[in-house]
Design a protein around this motif. Structure first.
Motif, mmCIF file in Angstrom:
data_model
loop_
_atom_site.group_PDB
_atom_site.id
_atom_site.type_symbol
_atom_site.label_atom_id
_atom_site.label_comp_id
_atom_site.label_asym_id
_atom_site.label_seq_id
_atom_site.Cartn_x
_atom_site.Cartn_y
_atom_site.Cartn_z
ATOM 1 N N CYS A 1 -0.160 27.588 -9.211
ATOM 2 C CA CYS A 1 -0.571 26.810 -8.046
ATOM 3 C C CYS A 1 -0.406 25.308 -8.285
ATOM 4 O O CYS A 1 -0.892 24.769 -9.271
ATOM 5 N N ILE A 2 0.289 24.630 -7.368
ATOM 6 C CA ILE A 2 0.474 23.184 -7.505
ATOM 7 C C ILE A 2 -0.407 22.415 -6.513
ATOM 8 O O ILE A 2 -0.065 21.323 -6.060
ATOM 9 N N ALA A 3 -1.564 23.036 -6.176
ATOM 10 C CA ALA A 3 -2.441 22.462 -5.149
ATOM 11 C C ALA A 3 -2.781 20.991 -5.420
ATOM 12 O O ALA A 3 -2.858 20.194 -4.488
ATOM 13 N N CYS B 1 6.142 24.427 -3.220
ATOM 14 C CA CYS B 1 5.505 25.306 -4.205
ATOM 15 C C CYS B 1 6.288 26.612 -4.312
ATOM 16 O O CYS B 1 6.522 27.269 -3.301
ATOM 17 N N PHE C 1 4.692 29.610 -2.626
ATOM 18 C CA PHE C 1 4.403 29.532 -1.187
ATOM 19 C C PHE C 1 5.079 30.679 -0.426
ATOM 20 O O PHE C 1 6.298 30.849 -0.490
ATOM 21 N N CYS D 1 1.794 33.766 -2.937
ATOM 22 C CA CYS D 1 0.629 33.161 -2.286
ATOM 23 C C CYS D 1 0.761 33.174 -0.763
ATOM 24 O O CYS D 1 1.734 32.655 -0.212
ATOM 25 N N LEU E 1 -3.550 32.220 -3.715
ATOM 26 C CA LEU E 1 -3.696 31.867 -5.138
ATOM 27 C C LEU E 1 -4.542 30.611 -5.281
ATOM 28 O O LEU E 1 -5.240 30.422 -6.262
ATOM 29 N N GLY E 2 -4.429 29.747 -4.299
ATOM 30 C CA GLY E 2 -5.165 28.488 -4.352
ATOM 31 C C GLY E 2 -5.899 28.267 -3.047
ATOM 32 O O GLY E 2 -5.574 28.868 -2.024
ATOM 33 N N PRO F 1 -5.969 25.750 -0.858
ATOM 34 C CA PRO F 1 -5.318 25.234 0.358
ATOM 35 C C PRO F 1 -4.686 26.331 1.208
ATOM 36 O O PRO F 1 -4.279 26.087 2.338
ATOM 37 N N MET F 2 -4.563 27.552 0.649
ATOM 38 C CA MET F 2 -4.019 28.650 1.427
ATOM 39 C C MET F 2 -5.140 29.416 2.140
ATOM 40 O O MET F 2 -4.886 30.312 2.932
ATOM 41 N N CYS G 1 -1.522 24.282 2.885
ATOM 42 C CA CYS G 1 -0.647 25.445 2.666
ATOM 43 C C CYS G 1 -0.825 26.471 3.783
ATOM 44 O O CYS G 1 0.145 27.011 4.308
HETATM 45 S S1 SF4 Z 1 -2.303 27.373 -2.481
HETATM 46 FE FE1 SF4 Z 1 -0.534 28.715 -2.759
HETATM 47 S S2 SF4 Z 1 1.176 27.717 -1.706
HETATM 48 FE FE2 SF4 Z 1 -0.469 26.189 -1.954
HETATM 49 S S3 SF4 Z 1 0.066 25.132 -3.843
HETATM 50 FE FE3 SF4 Z 1 -1.352 26.791 -4.446
HETATM 51 S S4 SF4 Z 1 -0.025 28.543 -4.917
HETATM 52 FE FE4 SF4 Z 1 1.252 27.035 -3.837
#
Ligand code: SF4
Lengths: 363, 86
Positions: free
Chosen positions: A313-315, A328, A331, A335, A341-342, A344-345, A352
């Motif tokens: 995750c690059i959140a 990402c 994405f 995820c 996974l993070g 923001p999703m 996300c």
């Molecule tokens: S939440 Fe999901 S899509 Fe957003 S940065 Fe993390 S892994 Fe990537």
């Protein structure tokens, strides 16, 4: 709905868009700090109405997204105790912790409930005197007064089986952290309108001056957002950097003073770790000492929890505006909103999730 | 999370001085909202609410003026468009 429809008028949106195109002469990078605005931008496809010179980057303004993994894991541990009812706003229940989310705790037999307001959580406490009712109190300055009031009310009504797990975050220190980062490329800010309904906007004046960035307090409807962008671009083109208030129908310079007094009384300012970003000095609220009896952090002694983030995750980079969700690799693959996974999703205001939802509808 | 929407106060319950509550209509949907921090807010006023709490009163005069300013913007652009055509 009155005071909503007028600000969604496509004709008006087009007119402001034309005005922005007329004013702009060179590339500018503008960050909208608030997740509610990110959601509107994606929902109404507002980037379509902007000239190619304007890049919008999405800020860390989703409290659900920035609540640290440690705190989520702590909430999950508390919720797993047998005499506890854990309550929070809907999105919070789906944010992934290290191993599971709160809804999974519920599926395993835990008592986890969604509430609309923390005042509903007090009702739960009164109806269930043999249980410890905990409210997972997330939010910015917008939500903090409601959560503070719940504690004051619990005390006044003698409800002793109620507590909150405070994960409150504050906006101005986050703006400062972004601006002071050596690789920040943000040249102008749309500040979060509803945070300012409570706090006013005096805190932003020294920030605009110190970092030489225009900061425009902006509302949430399409017309508001484009107007906020127009005001920012005008300042940038004129070499100005001051605080402006686009959202004056609900925001005053001094904000809601009784609510601010309540916040001062109930909370103390602490350093806070933001998920994906790290520690930001003086960027959070914890309960003041005199309300220690309502502080879930003190009532449930869980020792130190250390939770590493998912390596995929690059959140953090998304939340600071360095990368877009679509950059990402996970994405839409590993995820998605069904299997985030993070954070923001998870929240509909997470960048996300907003990209996933509205890009899918359009494609 | 910070989404807050405007609603119109239908009635105010003053019975508890520590917790002033109001019935507020959001486009016809009625909700109980705490208006404790807006002592000046009364019936017919528009407030902006979040998590069961009124954040602030909506300044209707300001809203009217800013919408009128948009209208002005529209007019001047319309005129420009017309002069573009001519
Ligand atoms: S939440 Fe999901 S899509 Fe957003 S940065 Fe993390 S892994 Fe990537």
């Amino acid at each position: 709905m009155k005071y909503v429809e007028e600000y969604r008028d496509l004709r008006l949106v087009r007119k402001i868009s034309e005005e922005i195109k007329k004013v702009v002469s060179q590339p500018w990078v503008i960050m909208e700090i608030c997740g509610g605005q990110t959601h509107s931008i994606l929902k109404y496809n507002l980037e379509e109405f902007l000239p190619k010179e304007i890049s919008l980057v999405h800020g860390p303004g989703c409290p659900v997204c920035v609540t640290s993994l440690e705190l989520i894991d702590k909430a999950i541990k508390i919720a797993s105790e047998k005499d506890v009812i854990m309550s929070s706003f809907g999105d919070m229940l789906r944010v992934p912790g290290s191993e599971k989310d709160l809804l999974q705790v519920k599926a395993e037999g835990g008592d986890v409930r969604m509430v609309y307001s923390p005042l509903d959580a007090i009702k739960l406490a009164k109806e269930n005197p043999d249980k410890k009712v905990v409210f997972f109190a997330v939010g910015f300055e917008t939500t903090a007064p409601a959560n503070a009031l719940s504690v004051v009310e619990a005390k006044r009504q003698g409800v002793t089986n109620y507590s909150i797990l405070s994960s409150h975050v504050l906006v101005p220190p986050a703006i400062e952290a972004i601006l002071s980062s050596p690789d920040s490329r943000i040249q102008g800010f749309l500040a979060a309108g509803h945070v300012c309904t409570i706090m006013g906007y005096e805190e932003y004046i020294p920030l605009a001056k110190k970092y030489k960035v225009p900061i425009v307090i902006t509302g949430f409807e399409p017309v508001d957002i484009l107007q906020g962008i127009l005001a920012t671009v005008k300042q940038l083109e004129n070499g100005e950097a001051v605080v402006e208030n686009q959202y004056s129908r609900v925001v005053s310079r001094e904000g809601n003073i009784p609510a601010q007094k309540l916040l001062k009384d109930v909370f103390r300012v602490i350093d806070r770790k933001w998920r994906g970003i790290g520690n930001i000095p003086r960027s959070g609220f914890a309960l003041a000492e005199k309300f220690a009896g309502f502080d879930a952090d003190k009532i449930f002694d869980l020792g130190k929890i250390i939770s590493p983030e998912s390596p995929l995750c690059i959140a953090g980079e998304v939340l600071q505006g360095h990368k877009k969700p679509t950059d990402c690799p996970a994405f839409g693959k590993e995820c998605s909103p069904e299997n985030p996974l993070g954070a923001p999703m998870v929240s509909s205001e997470g960048a996300c999730a907003a990209y996933f939802h509205y890009r899918k509808i359009r494609n | 999370m910070c989404l807050a929407v405007p609603g119109k106060i239908i009635s105010v319950d003053e019975s508890n001085p520590d917790l002033r509550m109001a019935k507020v209509s959001f486009g016809g949907i009625i909700k109980e909202i705490c208006v404790q921090w807006l002592p000046e807010a009364g019936v017919e006023d528009y407030i902006i609410a979040h998590a069961g709490m009124a954040l602030n009163k909506l300044d209707e005069e300001d809203a009217r003026l800013s919408l009128e300013a948009f209208e002005q913007l529209e007019k001047s652009l319309d005129e420009e468009e017309e002069s573009d055509i001519n």
